[in-house]
Design a protein around this motif. Structure first.
Motif, mmCIF file in Angstrom:
data_model
loop_
_atom_site.group_PDB
_atom_site.id
_atom_site.type_symbol
_atom_site.label_atom_id
_atom_site.label_comp_id
_atom_site.label_asym_id
_atom_site.label_seq_id
_atom_site.Cartn_x
_atom_site.Cartn_y
_atom_site.Cartn_z
ATOM 1 N N TYR A 296 49.828 42.086 48.871
ATOM 2 C CA TYR A 296 48.274 42.084 48.939
ATOM 3 C C TYR A 296 47.818 40.927 47.891
ATOM 4 N N GLY A 297 46.647 40.520 48.524
ATOM 5 C CA GLY A 297 45.984 39.537 47.719
ATOM 6 C C GLY A 297 46.636 38.088 47.162
ATOM 7 N N GLN A 334 38.828 40.404 48.455
ATOM 8 C CA GLN A 334 39.640 39.364 47.725
ATOM 9 C C GLN A 334 39.811 39.416 46.162
ATOM 10 N N LEU A 335 41.158 39.506 45.961
ATOM 11 C CA LEU A 335 41.573 39.845 44.538
ATOM 12 C C LEU A 335 42.718 39.293 44.260
ATOM 13 N N CYS A 336 43.060 38.630 43.046
ATOM 14 C CA CYS A 336 44.229 38.014 42.275
ATOM 15 C C CYS A 336 44.217 38.621 41.078
ATOM 16 N N GLN A 353 40.608 39.459 39.446
ATOM 17 C CA GLN A 353 39.845 38.277 39.750
ATOM 18 C C GLN A 353 39.170 37.996 40.957
ATOM 19 N N ILE A 354 38.052 37.571 41.415
ATOM 20 C CA ILE A 354 37.608 37.465 42.854
ATOM 21 C C ILE A 354 37.689 35.933 43.040
ATOM 22 N N PRO A 355 38.753 35.503 43.745
ATOM 23 C CA PRO A 355 39.002 33.923 43.920
ATOM 24 C C PRO A 355 37.675 33.281 44.511
ATOM 25 N N SER A 356 36.976 33.835 45.643
ATOM 26 C CA SER A 356 36.057 32.816 46.407
ATOM 27 C C SER A 356 34.955 33.023 45.361
#
Length: 450
Positions: A296-297, A334-336, A353-356
Motif C-alpha cells: 500500500y502507498g 495517498q500516503l507514504c 506523509q501525503i505526497p500530493s
C-alpha cells in the motif's frame, strides 16, 4: 423579600443550565484533543489487541531530520478489543520512550510480546541539536509499560544508527536486519552496508553473516515480509551496487523480488510477473492469511511528492504474480512513510506523509486512520472486532492537522472539576436555605419585584 428569593432561585437554575452546557462543551473539546499530532517515519506493532505506534517525525519542513526537537518519543496505541469509528479512533497514550525515534522498526517477540526497537535513528530527547543515543536496541514491556536497554553479546558497532531497513522477527525470537545506511541526512560522510545482522533475543547474542555470491545489492527503504515457510520477501525501495561510500541510487523493480531463507541462510531472487506495478519507496506491506502480500502507498523512488501507481497491489507468493485489487484507486488515501498492520481482515493504516499535498520544501502530514477490508477490498468507516467487514464508506476526510493538547486536557479537566465543585457547594447552600425558609416557593410568572 419573597419575590426576590423566588427570582434568585429561578435565575440560579437558569444560570446553572447555561454553565452546565459550557462544561459539556468543554469536556467535548477536551475529549477531541486527546489525539496524536500528525507524523510520519514512525513504526508500529500489533501486540495482542493493541496496535502501538512509536515515535516519528512531527516536522513539516525538517527534511534533513537534523532538528531533534521534532523527533518525538511518544507512544500511542489503539485498543482493538472494542468497536469504534475511524473518524474518532480511541487513542491512548502510553509512557514515552527514553529516546526520540524515527526511520526504524519495532519487532514483537512471539515468546513474551516484548517490543524491540531495532535500527533507525535514536535521539536524546529535549535537545535543540542532534545528539544520537548510543544504545543499539531498546526493549518495551507493554504489560508494565517499561523500557530497558539489553546487554547484547557480540554487537556489531557499525550497526549503530542503521536506517532505511525493516527488520523482521521469526517464531524463535531471531531478528533479521539486512543492509541499510548510517545516513543522518545532514552528515557529510555516509556509509552503506550489504550485510545481514541477526539478533537472537533469547540469548541476546548478535551475529553478522558473511556475504555470499548471491547476496543482493544494498537495499534501502524496502519492505520485508516473513512468510510462514521462513522466507523473508524484500519488495521495492532503492538499491546501490557498491558498498562503503554512498553511491548512485536506483529503484528496485517490483518484479525483482529478493528472498532470504532463515532456515539455511541462503539468498535467492524471484522474477515476478503479472499486472503493471510501479517502483516505489515509503510503502507498506502486510501478509494475508492465504499467503498474499498486500502493498500500500508509497511514492516514486526519486520524488516523494509523486505517488506510486497503482496505490494498492497484491503479490501471490506461490506464483509470484502481481495483481491489482478491484478497488477504486481514486478514492484511496495517498500516503507514504506511514504505518500499516493487519488485524483479521482489516488492514489498518495510520499517519504518514501525503505526497500530493507536499512540495520540495513542505511535507503535508496525516493523523487520520483508514481501514481497508482486504476480504472485500472496500474502505470501511467502522471497526468491529467480531466481524470481518463493516459498513462501507469513503475514507475519513477529516483535517490532517490535529493538535495533541495535553495542556488543554489538564486545564479543561481541572476547570471542570472546580466548576462542578462550585456548583455542588452553591446547590447545597441553596437547598439548605430553601428548606430553612418555607416561604421561598417557586411560582410561575414571577416579576422582578422587591
Amino acid at each position: 423579600m419573597l419575590s426576590y428569593k423566588i427570582f434568585f432561585t429561578m435565575n440560579f437554575f437558569q444560570n446553572f443550565q447555561s454553565i452546565l452546557l459550557i462544561i459539556i462543551l468543554l469536556f467535548s473539546f477536551v475529549n477531541c484533543q486527546n489525539i496524536p499530532n500528525p507524523r510520519y517515519q514512525q513504526t508500529s506493532s500489533l501486540i495482542g489487541k493493541r496496535l502501538y505506534f512509536f515515535g516519528g517525525d512531527l516536522s513539516t519542513t525538517d527534511y534533513n531530520n537534523d532538528q531533534a526537537a521534532y523527533i518525538t518519543n511518544e507512544v500511542w496505541y489503539l485498543d482493538l478489543s472494542s468497536s469504534f469509528n475511524t473518524a474518532t479512533p480511541p487513542w491512548n497514550k502510553d509512557i514515552g520512550m527514553p529516546i526520540g525515534y524515527n526511520l526504524g522498526t519495532s519487532c514483537v517477540s512471539p515468546i513474551d510480546n516484548s517490543v524491540f526497537l531495532v535500527g533507525g535513528l535514536m535521539y536524546i530527547p529535549n535537545t535543540a541539536t542532534i545528539n544520537f543515543d548510543s544504545s543499539p536496541v531498546y526493549v518495551f514491556n507493554s504489560n508494565i509499560s517499561l523500557w530497558t536497554t539489553p546487554n547484547i553479546i557480540g554487537f556489531n558497532s557499525s550497526f549503530k544508527m542503521r536506517n532505511g531497513i525493516q527488520p523482521v522477527i521469526d517464531n524463535y525470537g531471531k531478528i533479521y536486519a539486512y543492509s541499510g545506511s548510517n545516513s543522518t541526512y545532514s552528515n557529510a560522510s555516509i556509509e552503506v552496508y550489504d550485510d545481514m545482522s541477526i539478533l537472537d533475543t533469547t540469548s541476546m547474542a548478535w551475529s553478522t553473516l558473511t556475504k555470499s555470491s548471491n547476496t543482493p545489492p544494498i537495499l534501502l527503504s524496502y519492505t520485508a515480509t516473513l512468510l510462514p515457510t521462513g522466507i523473508i520477501v524484500y519488495i521495492g525501495g532503492y538499491k546501490i551496487t557498491i558498498a562503503g561510500s554512498f553511491g548512485i541510487l536506483k529503484s528496485v523493480s517490483m518484479y525483482e523480488i529478493y528472498t532470504f531463507n532463515t532456515k539455511n541462510y541462503t539468498w535467492s531472487t524471484k522474477v515476478a510477473d503479472g499486472a503493471s506495478i510501479g517502483s516505489r519507496v515509503g510503502h507498506s506491506a502486510v501478509l494475508t492469511q492465504n499467503g498474499d502480500i498486500v502493498i500500500y502507498g508509497g511514492t516514486i523512488w526519486n520524488d516523494t511528492t509523486t505517488v506510486a501507481t497503482p496505490y494498492i497491489a497484491k503479490l501471490d507468493t506461490s506464483s509470484w504474480m502481481w495483481s491489482i485489487p478491484n478497488l477504486s484507486q481514486r478514492d484511496s488515501p495517498q500516503l507514504c512513510f506511514h504505518s500499516a498492520a493487519l488485524y483479521g481482515d482489516y488492514m489498518i493504516i495510520a499517519f504518514g506523509q501525503i505526497p500530493s499535498m507536499s512540495s520540495t520544501s513542505y511535507s503535508a502530514l496525516s493523523t487520520n486512520l483508514y481501514i481497508l477490508d482486504i476480504k472485500s477490498y472496500t474502505w470501511v468507516a467502522s471497526f468491529n472486532p467480531n466481524q470481518s467487514t463493516a459498513n462501507q464508506s469513503s475514507p475519513n476526510k477529516s483535517s490532517t492537522n490535529q493538535l495533541n493538547n495535553g495542556l488543554f486536557i489538564g486545564i479543561g479537566i481541572g476547570a471542570g472539576i472546580i466548576l462542578m465543585g462550585v456548583f455542588s457547594f452553591v446547590g447545597f447552600l441553596l437547598y439548605k436555605r430553601q428548606n430553612q425558609d418555607p416561604k421561598s416557593i417557586q411560582t410561575p410568572g414571577t416579576t422582578d419585584q422587591i
